[in-house]
Design a protein around this motif. Structure first.
Motif, PDB file in Angstrom:
ATOM      1  N   ALA A 231      33.249  29.303  42.740  1.00 31.20           N
ATOM      2  CA  ALA A 231      33.421  30.164  41.568  1.00 31.20           C
ATOM      3  C   ALA A 231      34.851  30.107  41.071  1.00 31.20           C
ATOM      4  CB  ALA A 231      33.052  31.605  41.889  1.00 31.20           C
ATOM      5  N   ILE A 232      34.992  30.334  39.782  1.00 37.77           N
ATOM      6  CA  ILE A 232      36.292  30.541  39.160  1.00 37.77           C
ATOM      7  C   ILE A 232      36.237  31.925  38.512  1.00 37.77           C
ATOM      8  CG2 ILE A 232      37.970  29.792  37.437  1.00 37.77           C
ATOM      9  CD1 ILE A 232      36.837  26.953  37.762  1.00 37.77           C
ATOM     10  N   LEU A 233      37.158  32.782  38.910  1.00 43.85           N
ATOM     11  CA  LEU A 233      37.267  34.124  38.361  1.00 43.85           C
ATOM     12  C   LEU A 233      38.602  34.242  37.661  1.00 43.85           C
ATOM     13  CD1 LEU A 233      36.147  36.099  41.555  1.00 43.85           C
ATOM     14  CD2 LEU A 233      34.707  35.069  39.785  1.00 43.85           C
ATOM     15  N   GLN A 234      38.654  35.066  36.623  1.00 40.82           N
ATOM     16  CA  GLN A 234      39.929  35.327  35.966  1.00 40.82           C
ATOM     17  C   GLN A 234      40.060  36.820  35.795  1.00 40.82           C
ATOM     18  OE1 GLN A 234      41.011  36.278  32.583  1.00 40.82           O
ATOM     19  NE2 GLN A 234      38.963  37.098  32.223  1.00 40.82           N
ATOM     20  N   ALA A 235      41.296  37.293  35.859  1.00 38.23           N
ATOM     21  CA  ALA A 235      41.560  38.706  35.711  1.00 38.23           C
ATOM     22  C   ALA A 235      42.879  38.888  34.966  1.00 38.23           C
ATOM     23  CB  ALA A 235      41.627  39.374  37.080  1.00 38.23           C
ATOM     24  N   THR A 236      42.884  39.845  34.060  1.00 34.13           N
ATOM     25  CA  THR A 236      44.063  40.093  33.233  1.00 34.13           C
ATOM     26  C   THR A 236      44.603  41.480  33.525  1.00 34.13           C
ATOM     27  OG1 THR A 236      43.105  38.694  31.504  1.00 34.13           O
ATOM     28  CG2 THR A 236      44.922  40.129  30.862  1.00 34.13           C
ATOM     29  N   ALA A 237      45.922  41.553  33.654  1.00 33.37           N
ATOM     30  CA  ALA A 237      46.578  42.852  33.848  1.00 33.37           C
ATOM     31  C   ALA A 237      46.443  43.653  32.555  1.00 33.37           C
ATOM     32  CB  ALA A 237      48.048  42.647  34.205  1.00 33.37           C
ATOM     33  N   THR A 238      46.174  44.934  32.710  1.00 34.73           N
ATOM     34  CA  THR A 238      46.009  45.791  31.536  1.00 34.73           C
ATOM     35  C   THR A 238      47.276  46.532  31.206  1.00 34.73           C
ATOM     36  OG1 THR A 238      45.124  47.509  32.967  1.00 34.73           O
ATOM     37  CG2 THR A 238      43.545  46.073  31.895  1.00 34.73           C
TER      38      THR A 238
ATOM     39  N   PRO B 210      52.866  42.335  32.041  1.00 29.08           N
ATOM     40  CA  PRO B 210      51.825  42.924  31.204  1.00 29.08           C
ATOM     41  C   PRO B 210      51.014  41.823  30.517  1.00 29.08           C
ATOM     42  CG  PRO B 210      53.885  44.078  30.896  1.00 29.08           C
ATOM     43  CD  PRO B 210      54.189  42.859  31.740  1.00 29.08           C
ATOM     44  N   ARG B 211      49.698  41.946  30.585  1.00 30.72           N
ATOM     45  CA  ARG B 211      48.759  40.951  30.053  1.00 30.72           C
ATOM     46  C   ARG B 211      48.806  39.636  30.836  1.00 30.72           C
ATOM     47  NH1 ARG B 211      44.832  42.874  28.383  1.00 30.72           N
ATOM     48  NH2 ARG B 211      44.264  41.047  27.203  1.00 30.72           N
ATOM     49  N   GLY B 212      49.476  39.624  31.989  1.00 32.61           N
ATOM     50  CA  GLY B 212      49.493  38.439  32.852  1.00 32.61           C
ATOM     51  C   GLY B 212      48.104  38.184  33.412  1.00 32.61           C
ATOM     52  N   ARG B 213      47.861  36.967  33.830  1.00 34.04           N
ATOM     53  CA  ARG B 213      46.525  36.566  34.259  1.00 34.04           C
ATOM     54  C   ARG B 213      46.536  36.027  35.686  1.00 34.04           C
ATOM     55  NH1 ARG B 213      42.799  33.730  30.072  1.00 34.04           N
ATOM     56  NH2 ARG B 213      43.062  35.833  29.340  1.00 34.04           N
ATOM     57  N   PHE B 214      45.504  36.398  36.435  1.00 31.69           N
ATOM     58  CA  PHE B 214      45.255  35.881  37.776  1.00 31.69           C
ATOM     59  C   PHE B 214      44.000  35.020  37.702  1.00 31.69           C
ATOM     60  CE2 PHE B 214      43.210  36.869  42.077  1.00 31.69           C
ATOM     61  CZ  PHE B 214      43.930  35.903  42.750  1.00 31.69           C
ATOM     62  N   VAL B 215      44.083  33.797  38.208  1.00 33.47           N
ATOM     63  CA  VAL B 215      42.939  32.891  38.216  1.00 33.47           C
ATOM     64  C   VAL B 215      42.659  32.514  39.665  1.00 33.47           C
ATOM     65  CG1 VAL B 215      42.007  30.686  37.432  1.00 33.47           C
ATOM     66  CG2 VAL B 215      43.537  31.998  35.939  1.00 33.47           C
ATOM     67  N   LEU B 216      41.408  32.672  40.054  1.00 33.67           N
ATOM     68  CA  LEU B 216      40.983  32.407  41.421  1.00 33.67           C
ATOM     69  C   LEU B 216      39.851  31.388  41.406  1.00 33.67           C
ATOM     70  CD1 LEU B 216      40.859  33.136  44.488  1.00 33.67           C
ATOM     71  CD2 LEU B 216      39.259  34.937  43.850  1.00 33.67           C
ATOM     72  N   CYS B 217      40.045  30.283  42.096  1.00 35.97           N
ATOM     73  CA  CYS B 217      39.005  29.272  42.287  1.00 35.97           C
ATOM     74  C   CYS B 217      38.766  29.189  43.793  1.00 35.97           C
ATOM     75  CB  CYS B 217      39.465  27.925  41.736  1.00 35.97           C
ATOM     76  SG  CYS B 217      38.310  26.586  42.080  1.00 35.97           S
ATOM     77  N   ASP B 218      37.521  29.469  44.206  1.00 36.50           N
ATOM     78  CA  ASP B 218      37.318  29.513  45.651  1.00 36.50           C
ATOM     79  C   ASP B 218      35.844  29.398  46.025  1.00 36.50           C
ATOM     80  OD1 ASP B 218      38.054  29.777  48.359  1.00 36.50           O
ATOM     81  OD2 ASP B 218      39.522  31.309  47.849  1.00 36.50           O
ATOM     82  N   VAL B 219      35.638  29.293  47.320  1.00 36.22           N
ATOM     83  CA  VAL B 219      34.304  29.292  47.907  1.00 36.22           C
ATOM     84  C   VAL B 219      33.820  30.739  47.927  1.00 36.22           C
ATOM     85  CG1 VAL B 219      32.970  28.720  49.971  1.00 36.22           C
ATOM     86  CG2 VAL B 219      34.961  27.349  49.356  1.00 36.22           C
ATOM     87  N   VAL B 220      32.547  30.931  47.577  1.00 38.48           N
ATOM     88  CA  VAL B 220      31.945  32.264  47.567  1.00 38.48           C
ATOM     89  C   VAL B 220      30.594  32.212  48.272  1.00 38.48           C
ATOM     90  CG1 VAL B 220      33.112  32.979  45.440  1.00 38.48           C
ATOM     91  CG2 VAL B 220      30.869  31.866  45.313  1.00 38.48           C
ATOM     92  N   LEU B 221      30.071  33.384  48.592  1.00 38.69           N
ATOM     93  CA  LEU B 221      28.714  33.442  49.122  1.00 38.69           C
ATOM     94  C   LEU B 221      27.751  33.141  47.985  1.00 38.69           C
ATOM     95  CD1 LEU B 221      28.825  36.652  51.354  1.00 38.69           C
ATOM     96  CD2 LEU B 221      28.834  34.258  52.098  1.00 38.69           C
ATOM     97  N   PRO B 222      26.884  32.172  48.163  1.00 45.30           N
ATOM     98  CA  PRO B 222      25.949  31.837  47.088  1.00 45.30           C
ATOM     99  C   PRO B 222      24.861  32.898  46.951  1.00 45.30           C
ATOM    100  CG  PRO B 222      25.516  30.484  49.014  1.00 45.30           C
ATOM    101  CD  PRO B 222      26.748  31.294  49.324  1.00 45.30           C
TER     102      PRO B 222
END
Length: 100
Positions: A93-100, A37-49
């Motif tokens: 891009a770097i995206l972050q996401a948190t579990a709700t 709970p409230r854990g975080r996922f962080v993604l750093c990757d290549v994306v379509l510009p």
């Protein structure tokens, strides 16, 4: 399969862009299941510009399958995560996401 978890943080760097779109969405759903709970996922990757890139990351057709930031944010939200963009620069891009 992912390790059982639960994990406070899951990080992926320069790997997810090898997955087709549906597999990315599936991975994000599986990440939710291993986050605490409230854990975080962080993604750093290549994306379509969204605009032309002067020096793009070299991609190999059929191996590198980047998607847009907006699609990935949608898939993270669809998976049940509170997602946002930390940073974008050209085709990275770097995206972050948190579990709700």
């Amino acid at each position: 399969p992912l390790p059982a978890g639960p994990f406070d943080v899951v990080v992926s760097a320069f790997a997810v862009h090898h997955l087709p779109s549906a597999a990315k969405a599936d991975l994000f759903r599986r990440v939710v299941n291993v986050l605490s709970p409230r854990g975080r996922f962080v993604l750093c990757d290549v994306v379509l510009p969204t605009a032309p890139v002067s020096t793009p990351v070299p991609l190999e057709p059929g191996v590198d399958i980047p998607d847009s930031v907006s699609d990935q944010i949608k898939w993270l939200h669809d998976a049940g995560l509170d997602a946002s963009v930390v940073m974008t620069d050209a085709d990275l891009a770097i995206l972050q996401a948190t579990a709700t």
